[in-house]
Design an enzyme around this catalytic site. Structure first.
Site, mmCIF file in Angstrom:
data_model
loop_
_atom_site.group_PDB
_atom_site.id
_atom_site.type_symbol
_atom_site.label_atom_id
_atom_site.label_comp_id
_atom_site.label_asym_id
_atom_site.label_seq_id
_atom_site.Cartn_x
_atom_site.Cartn_y
_atom_site.Cartn_z
ATOM 1 N N HIS A 127 0.870 -1.177 0.000
ATOM 2 C CA HIS A 127 0.000 0.000 0.000
ATOM 3 C C HIS A 127 0.908 1.228 0.000
ATOM 4 O O HIS A 127 2.035 1.170 0.504
ATOM 5 C CB HIS A 127 -0.818 -0.069 1.300
ATOM 6 C CG HIS A 127 -1.889 0.963 1.448
ATOM 7 N ND1 HIS A 127 -1.619 2.266 1.774
ATOM 8 C CD2 HIS A 127 -3.240 0.871 1.362
ATOM 9 C CE1 HIS A 127 -2.764 2.933 1.883
ATOM 10 N NE2 HIS A 127 -3.761 2.106 1.633
ATOM 11 N N ASP A 204 2.947 -4.683 8.182
ATOM 12 C CA ASP A 204 1.743 -3.883 8.026
ATOM 13 C C ASP A 204 0.561 -4.849 8.142
ATOM 14 O O ASP A 204 0.263 -5.607 7.221
ATOM 15 C CB ASP A 204 1.779 -3.192 6.656
ATOM 16 C CG ASP A 204 0.424 -2.609 6.255
ATOM 17 O OD1 ASP A 204 -0.538 -2.714 7.045
ATOM 18 O OD2 ASP A 204 0.336 -2.067 5.140
ATOM 19 N N GLN A 207 -4.713 -5.312 7.122
ATOM 20 C CA GLN A 207 -5.741 -6.223 6.604
ATOM 21 C C GLN A 207 -5.826 -7.519 7.388
ATOM 22 O O GLN A 207 -6.774 -8.286 7.201
ATOM 23 C CB GLN A 207 -5.447 -6.568 5.138
ATOM 24 C CG GLN A 207 -5.507 -5.380 4.213
ATOM 25 C CD GLN A 207 -6.884 -4.739 4.213
ATOM 26 O OE1 GLN A 207 -7.901 -5.410 4.368
ATOM 27 N NE2 GLN A 207 -6.923 -3.439 4.034
ATOM 28 N N LYS A 230 -10.333 -0.947 10.769
ATOM 29 C CA LYS A 230 -10.384 -2.116 9.900
ATOM 30 C C LYS A 230 -10.606 -3.400 10.692
ATOM 31 O O LYS A 230 -10.597 -4.495 10.141
ATOM 32 C CB LYS A 230 -9.108 -2.215 9.063
ATOM 33 C CG LYS A 230 -8.994 -1.096 8.015
ATOM 34 C CD LYS A 230 -7.812 -1.343 7.103
ATOM 35 C CE LYS A 230 -7.324 -0.085 6.407
ATOM 36 N NZ LYS A 230 -8.064 0.230 5.190
ATOM 37 N N CYS A 367 -4.861 2.431 -3.494
ATOM 38 C CA CYS A 367 -3.607 2.962 -2.926
ATOM 39 C C CYS A 367 -2.441 2.012 -3.160
ATOM 40 O O CYS A 367 -1.545 1.885 -2.321
ATOM 41 C CB CYS A 367 -3.750 3.277 -1.438
ATOM 42 S SG CYS A 367 -4.913 4.591 -1.110
#
Lengths: 409, 149
Positions: A127, A204, A207, A230, A367
């Site tokens: 991203h 990261d 998600q 999220k 993104c």
């Protein structure tokens, strides 16, 4: 006696999320943009509402009741998150605005410890939030950004990744799950390989937290970042997990109130972890909301969720393949995220027609412009599922796409 | 009702221009150039104009985007080809005023067909992008027209 096999068509979680029981443009709302933000369960909404209507006060100003309560609630959230991520200490849980701020914190603060020529390794899946902060760090410190490619099927090219690792690599940063095409990275293996050359690793996890059980000690990563919104919490709050010894060595990111010990006009000393990295009044109600979201996630059986989401994914991919579409990215070892292009119809037009049917999907580059370029597309249609979706939602997507064909095909 | 709204936006003429855009492709030589980008959705068009004695003698465009943006670009080229710079500017102003505000659609000719887009506020930028790029081209600056300027 013949017993009909129980078919799992829903986990019956929709009732926990009020917005999912509303109508959208005269239809049942079919929410398939969970990779962008998830919906919030009643418990989170009520906890936030309760705090703001009955208990609102700021933290760390302890002489009066409201402040003591607010402080306690934020501390409780931090404790829940420590347990949730299996961190060793609450000092390792830093509240930030979201994943983007978490990565920027590391890029600015850990970045201060980096030297010209040091290499940072990311992947082609990232991203923009896991690309741009490193590019900027390279400009500031004279470091070098390297990018590990993916193969055509949307998985990281492990051999290329291994080759890019060297004693020059000081930091590796990759997504646990790709927001754009759903790839689940073999995080533990990637961390292990990075550690062999002595690099620090940031994951990261934006998600991942809503789909997988995350255990930072098992992953053995140095940093893990995610956003509250999220994973069923509010926007405006997220978490940076950092290993205590590293956080101790790192200079503060933002400075000001709440992160100091003593201040004079000549110099200042800084508070202990985690406050060293939490300048200014924190996002109190959001932190409380995130704590409540963690409580909600603790009631979930992640194995069951994963199996269920995989069934939705398989059904969606099977039905999509019957239409005039091209799936982008992996077809296995992926989260319940499908990214595709419709032949001869632009993603934006698809999104508008689906919206008229009450089906919310994301269209665009998500993104991840470099990843789009890798697949030679400018944008895709992305349907991202959550455990509160069901087969009816899959069917609504497919029927909506048939309507797109009718209108624009 | 929603079908009617969709049909109102995706008019036959719009879909037809999307499938077979006019004046598509760069010019061999051009005097003016404009570039329009929507960084949020990725729509990206370049316009090449050959202007002689104040008249747009030739115009071509390249790029990719949704049906609304592409048909808008295509129809733009057919509308301004052969027009004077001043007339083209006026047309652009009138069109933008019609789409963005409550401006009159008289004098817009076939561009009236974009009326339906006004019911989809997030798609208005798709219709205006090319006209912004045309304005840049006529100024002959190197500036990229962005929907997010």
């Amino acid at each position: 006696m013949f017993v009909k096999e129980k078919s799992v068509t829903t986990l019956n979680k929709k009732m926990d999320f009020p917005v999912l029981n509303t109508t959208m443009r005269g239809n049942r709302l079919v929410y398939l943009d969970n990779a962008a933000t998830t919906q919030k369960p009643t418990s989170v909404l009520e906890a936030m509402n309760h705090f703001l209507t009955k208990e609102n006060g700021t933290v760390n100003r302890g002489v009066y009741y409201l402040s003591q309560e607010a402080t306690k609630k934020c501390d409780d959230s931090r404790k829940s998150l420590k347990t949730f991520l299996n961190a060793k200490s609450e000092k390792e849980i830093i509240f930030v605005k979201g994943t983007t701020e978490a990565i920027n914190l590391v890029a600015y603060s850990y970045g201060e410890l980096m030297k010209p020529g040091d290499e940072i390794l990311i992947t082609e899946l990232e991203h923009h939030a896991n690309i741009v902060p490193w590019q900027q760090l390279c400009l500031r410190r004279g470091c070098i950004l390297k990018v590990a490619p993916i193969t055509d099927d949307g998985h990281l090219d492990i051999n290329a990744y291994k080759k890019l690792l060297s004693e020059k690599t000081k930091l590796v940063s990759f997504c646990h799950i790709s927001n754009s095409i759903g790839t689940i990275n073999p995080a533990r293996e990637l961390v292990k390989l990075a550690k062999e050359v002595g690099a620090k690793v940031l994951i990261d996890g934006a998600q991942a937290v809503s789909h997988l059980k995350v255990d930072v000690q098992d992953l053995d990563c140095d940093f893990y970042a995610f956003s509250g919104h999220k994973c069923f919490g509010p926007t405006g709050v997220g978490v940076l997990y950092g290993r205590e010894d590293l956080l101790e060595k790192m200079p503060p990111f933002m400075t000001g109130g709440d992160m100091i010990e003593t201040v004079s006009f000549q110099s200042s000393s800084f508070a202990e972890l985690p406050r060293k990295f939490e300048a200014g009044t924190p996002a109190i109600v959001e932190i409380i909301g995130l704590g409540e979201a963690v409580k909600y996630m603790n009631t979930l059986d992640y194995k069951e969720i994963q199996n269920y989401e995989q069934k939705l994914l398989e059904a969606a991919q099977e039905k999509l393949n019957e239409l005039d579409i091209t799936l982008i990215g992996p077809t296995h070892t992926k989260a319940a995220i499908v990214s595709f292009v419709m032949n001869a119809v632009h993603a934006h037009d698809v999104g508008t027609v689906l919206d008229m049917e009450g089906v919310a999907v994301r269209v665009g580059h998500h993104c991840t412009q470099p990843l789009m370029k890798r697949y030679n597309v400018s944008s895709t249609i992305r349907a991202s599922f959550c455990f509160y979706n069901d087969m009816e939602d899959v069917d609504a997507l497919i029927n909506g796409l048939k309507k797109v064909k009718e209108f624009l095909g | 009702m929603d079908n009617a709204r969709l049909k109102n936006m995706y008019q036959e003429m719009i879909l037809e221009h999307n499938k077979s855009p006019r004046n598509f492709g760069p010019l061999d030589c051009h005097t003016h150039y404009g570039h329009g980008k929507n960084p949020l959705c990725g729509d990206d068009y370049e316009f090449f104009l050959d202007i002689k004695d104040d008249v747009i003698e030739s115009i071509g465009f390249t790029g990719d985007g949704c049906a609304i943006s592409k048909s808008s670009a295509s129809m733009l080229t057919t509308m301004v080809k052969g027009k004077q710079i001043g007339e083209s500017r006026k047309l652009s102003e009138t069109f933008l005023d019609f789409i963005l505000n409550e401006g009159s659609n008289e004098s817009l000719g076939k561009l009236k067909i974009f009326e339906g887009v006004k019911q989809f506020p997030v798609r208005v930028k798709c219709a205006t992008l090319s006209w912004r790029a045309l304005e840049q081209a006529l100024l002959n600056t190197k500036h990229i027209a962005s929907t997010e300027a």
